[in-house]
Design an enzyme around this catalytic site. Structure first.
Site, PDB file in Angstrom:
ATOM      1  N   HIS A 233       0.859  -1.193   0.000  1.00 47.87           N
ATOM      2  CA  HIS A 233       0.000   0.000   0.000  1.00 47.87           C
ATOM      3  C   HIS A 233       0.894   1.243   0.000  1.00 47.87           C
ATOM      4  O   HIS A 233       1.890   1.281   0.714  1.00 47.87           O
ATOM      5  CB  HIS A 233      -0.872  -0.026   1.264  1.00 47.87           C
ATOM      6  CG  HIS A 233      -1.887   1.064   1.336  1.00 47.87           C
ATOM      7  ND1 HIS A 233      -1.572   2.363   1.663  1.00 47.87           N
ATOM      8  CD2 HIS A 233      -3.229   1.047   1.125  1.00 47.87           C
ATOM      9  CE1 HIS A 233      -2.671   3.094   1.641  1.00 47.87           C
ATOM     10  NE2 HIS A 233      -3.689   2.328   1.321  1.00 47.87           N
ATOM     11  N   CYS A 271      -3.848   2.394  -4.406  1.00 47.23           N
ATOM     12  CA  CYS A 271      -4.735   3.215  -3.588  1.00 47.23           C
ATOM     13  C   CYS A 271      -4.831   4.563  -4.278  1.00 47.23           C
ATOM     14  O   CYS A 271      -3.896   5.376  -4.238  1.00 47.23           O
ATOM     15  CB  CYS A 271      -4.215   3.358  -2.158  1.00 47.23           C
ATOM     16  SG  CYS A 271      -5.266   4.469  -1.196  1.00 47.23           S
ATOM     17  N   HIS A 298      -7.916   0.468  -4.038  1.00 49.02           N
ATOM     18  CA  HIS A 298      -8.762   1.318  -3.202  1.00 49.02           C
ATOM     19  C   HIS A 298      -9.246   2.438  -4.094  1.00 49.02           C
ATOM     20  O   HIS A 298      -8.431   3.220  -4.595  1.00 49.02           O
ATOM     21  CB  HIS A 298      -7.944   1.959  -2.076  1.00 49.02           C
ATOM     22  CG  HIS A 298      -7.496   1.010  -1.018  1.00 49.02           C
ATOM     23  ND1 HIS A 298      -6.682   1.387   0.021  1.00 49.02           N
ATOM     24  CD2 HIS A 298      -7.769  -0.299  -0.826  1.00 49.02           C
ATOM     25  CE1 HIS A 298      -6.471   0.348   0.819  1.00 49.02           C
ATOM     26  NE2 HIS A 298      -7.101  -0.690   0.326  1.00 49.02           N
ATOM     27  N   ASP A 345     -12.983   3.154  -0.956  1.00 50.43           N
ATOM     28  CA  ASP A 345     -12.162   3.512   0.193  1.00 50.43           C
ATOM     29  C   ASP A 345     -12.747   4.763   0.836  1.00 50.43           C
ATOM     30  O   ASP A 345     -12.940   5.773   0.168  1.00 50.43           O
ATOM     31  CB  ASP A 345     -10.732   3.774  -0.282  1.00 50.43           C
ATOM     32  CG  ASP A 345      -9.751   3.778   0.872  1.00 50.43           C
ATOM     33  OD1 ASP A 345     -10.098   3.308   1.958  1.00 50.43           O
ATOM     34  OD2 ASP A 345      -8.618   4.252   0.674  1.00 50.43           O
ATOM     35  N   HIS A 346     -13.023   4.669   2.091  1.00 47.31           N
ATOM     36  CA  HIS A 346     -13.584   5.781   2.867  1.00 47.31           C
ATOM     37  C   HIS A 346     -14.905   6.268   2.244  1.00 47.31           C
ATOM     38  O   HIS A 346     -15.293   5.849   1.160  1.00 47.31           O
ATOM     39  CB  HIS A 346     -12.603   6.955   2.995  1.00 47.31           C
ATOM     40  CG  HIS A 346     -11.265   6.540   3.513  1.00 47.31           C
ATOM     41  ND1 HIS A 346     -10.179   7.372   3.552  1.00 47.31           N
ATOM     42  CD2 HIS A 346     -10.837   5.356   4.038  1.00 47.31           C
ATOM     43  CE1 HIS A 346      -9.142   6.732   4.059  1.00 47.31           C
ATOM     44  NE2 HIS A 346      -9.506   5.509   4.353  1.00 47.31           N
ATOM     45  N   TYR A 363     -15.067   5.381   7.693  1.00 52.18           N
ATOM     46  CA  TYR A 363     -15.604   4.036   7.482  1.00 52.18           C
ATOM     47  C   TYR A 363     -17.055   3.875   7.930  1.00 52.18           C
ATOM     48  O   TYR A 363     -17.420   2.882   8.534  1.00 52.18           O
ATOM     49  CB  TYR A 363     -14.695   3.004   8.160  1.00 52.18           C
ATOM     50  CG  TYR A 363     -13.398   2.804   7.403  1.00 52.18           C
ATOM     51  CD1 TYR A 363     -13.344   1.961   6.293  1.00 52.18           C
ATOM     52  CD2 TYR A 363     -12.234   3.473   7.762  1.00 52.18           C
ATOM     53  CE1 TYR A 363     -12.169   1.786   5.580  1.00 52.18           C
ATOM     54  CE2 TYR A 363     -11.056   3.312   7.049  1.00 52.18           C
ATOM     55  CZ  TYR A 363     -11.038   2.458   5.956  1.00 52.18           C
ATOM     56  OH  TYR A 363      -9.883   2.283   5.238  1.00 52.18           O
TER      57      TYR A 363
HETATM   58  C1  DNO Z   1      -6.716   3.622   5.416  1.00 60.07           C
HETATM   59  C2  DNO Z   1      -6.047   2.460   4.870  1.00 60.07           C
HETATM   60  C3  DNO Z   1      -4.747   2.096   5.571  1.00 60.07           C
HETATM   61  C4  DNO Z   1      -4.212   0.816   5.010  1.00 60.07           C
HETATM   62  C5  DNO Z   1      -2.890   0.380   5.530  1.00 60.07           C
HETATM   63  C6  DNO Z   1      -2.368  -0.761   4.691  1.00 60.07           C
HETATM   64  O1  DNO Z   1      -7.861   3.820   5.247  1.00 60.07           O
HETATM   65  O2  DNO Z   1      -5.894   2.575   3.524  1.00 60.07           O
HETATM   66  O3  DNO Z   1      -4.998   1.886   6.926  1.00 60.07           O
HETATM   67  O4  DNO Z   1      -5.088  -0.209   5.328  1.00 60.07           O
HETATM   68  O5  DNO Z   1      -2.006   1.403   5.529  1.00 60.07           O
HETATM   69  O6  DNO Z   1      -1.341  -1.408   5.336  1.00 60.07           O
END
Ligand code: DNO
Length: 389
Positions: A233, A271, A298, A345-346, A363
């Site tokens: 990531h 991501c 993500h 993501d989020h 989240y």
């Molecule tokens: C946040 C996430 C991070 C991710 C870690 C991966 O929302 O993208 O917490 O899970 O950094 O190791």
């Protein structure tokens, strides 16, 4: 693409049933109760998997098996920790969970300064504000050399901001920055973070990169042997914080990681929100270049500002070309004959969940469901355009 959802385990107020109703088919989760560095026992993995499958879902991705700071600095008991990490990979793969996300961020995991940034429609987003971060670094943490890390314009604004700061706001800012966000590694006090920063800062960028490459050399052969796919990531945000080295922030960083250990077991997490917080990262060309090694995505968007600040915009809004990115990912799937798990993501905190204390920053249910629904629409539209070509 496989639609997935991050689930924080049995204590998550967003249950597997709710996740299924949002339309996701896959789960992204971790053994959150296992301390960082400890071995992942097969029994634990299987029990978690059983819960997920019992709800009619599949465990698509482990996010994350966290990498202990001693591995990142290669100090103390790091060799024991690496042996545990290898065994955890093997156990996960033998239990049928083969896609493993991890990060190599120094000291702090993902970082924001404001978890309640109000948008014009009164929903709330997560924000990283450079001025506030600098004020914390210089005036609250009082880190040696901190002033050298910021432009004159930021220094001026940071001073004014600090002067206006009341005790409660300062405490919230500190908590946001160093106490750790959901799914992130590392929770510090003012004293412990200073020590951790000292430990990492002396490695310098190339020293820290060498530690990442040594870690790959340690663990990728195990992943390869057991059919696991590791996917690193990126740094979030993708630039230095506290003067610390960063080695997973740019296309060139990703290129070097893949070249350091060329194996299908050594891959990337795209991501979009993290890489996309830098204007010089072109997400579409990154996916086109690294297409065979992107194992997890993500999907999130950001609105960037001149000084490096940004906030998390709606999934289809913001500065990154989400439709172009989805198209590149669908091309990557076709070319490599794979399905890539994506998660929204989020999401924004919407009215309905505003007073719900169980909602984790970024989240919530509603905001992510909205994001997933919008992204699903894009995926369907772009896929059907492919078919009609
Ligand atoms: C946040 C996430 C991070 C991710 C870690 C991966 O929302 O993208 O917490 O899970 O950094 O190791």
């Amino acid at each position: 693409m496989i639609e997935t959802w991050r689930w924080f385990g049995p204590s998550d107020s967003i249950t597997l049933t709710k996740i299924k109703q949002a339309g996701a088919t896959g789960i992204v989760t971790s053994l959150h109760h296992v301390p960082t560095g400890a071995l992942w026992e097969k029994e634990e993995i299987l029990a978690h998997k059983k819960m997920i499958e019992g709800a009619g879902l599949t465990w698509e991705v482990i996010e994350s098996i966290p990498v202990h700071n001693n591995i990142k600095t290669r100090t103390g008991n790091y060799q024991t920790l690496i042996e545990n990490y290898k065994m955890s990979i093997q156990n996960a793969a033998e239990c049928g969970v083969t896609t493993i996300c991890y990060n190599f961020m120094p000291v702090v995991d993902w970082t924001r300064t404001n978890l309640m940034y109000r948008l014009p429609n009164n929903s709330h987003a997560l924000r990283f504000e450079m001025t506030d971060f600098a004020a914390y670094d210089i005036y609250v943490l009082k880190r040696e050399g901190a002033r050298d890390c910021y432009s004159d314009a930021i220094l001026t604004k940071a001073e004014a901001f600090y002067e206006s700061l009341d005790a409660d706001t300062e405490a919230t800012l500190e908590k946001n920055i160093i106490a750790g966000l959901p799914g992130g590694e590392g929770s510090y006090t003012r004293e412990t973070i200073k020590k951790a920063i000292d430990d990492f800062i002396q490695l310098g960028t190339e020293g820290f990169r060498a530690n990442l490459f040594a870690f790959l050399k340690d663990v990728v052969p195990t992943a390869e042997k057991y059919g696991a796919k590791l996917c690193i990531h990126p740094d979030d945000p993708p630039f230095s914080l506290f003067g610390l080295p960063r080695v997973v922030s740019t296309a060139e960083d990703a290129r070097r990681i893949l070249a350091a250990y060329p194996s299908p077991a050594n891959g990337l997490t795209m991501c979009a929100g993290s890489y996309g917080a830098r204007g010089d990262n072109d997400l579409v060309s990154m996916v086109n270049e690294f297409h065979s090694r992107v194992y997890f995505v993500h999907l999130r968007n950001v609105t960037r500002e001149e000084d490096g600040s940004f906030y998390e915009s709606d999934h289809l809004d913001g500065d990154n070309d989400m439709v172009g990115l989805v198209e590149a990912l669908l091309n990557a799937e076709a070319e490599n004959n794979i399905k890539i798990p994506m998660r929204p993501d989020h999401g924004h905190l919407l009215e309905d969940e505003l007073d719900d204390k169980s909602v984790k920053p970024g989240y919530g249910y509603m905001g992510r469901m909205k994001g997933l629904a919008e992204l699903r629409g894009v995926i369907h539209a772009v896929s059907s355009m492919f078919k009609n070509k």
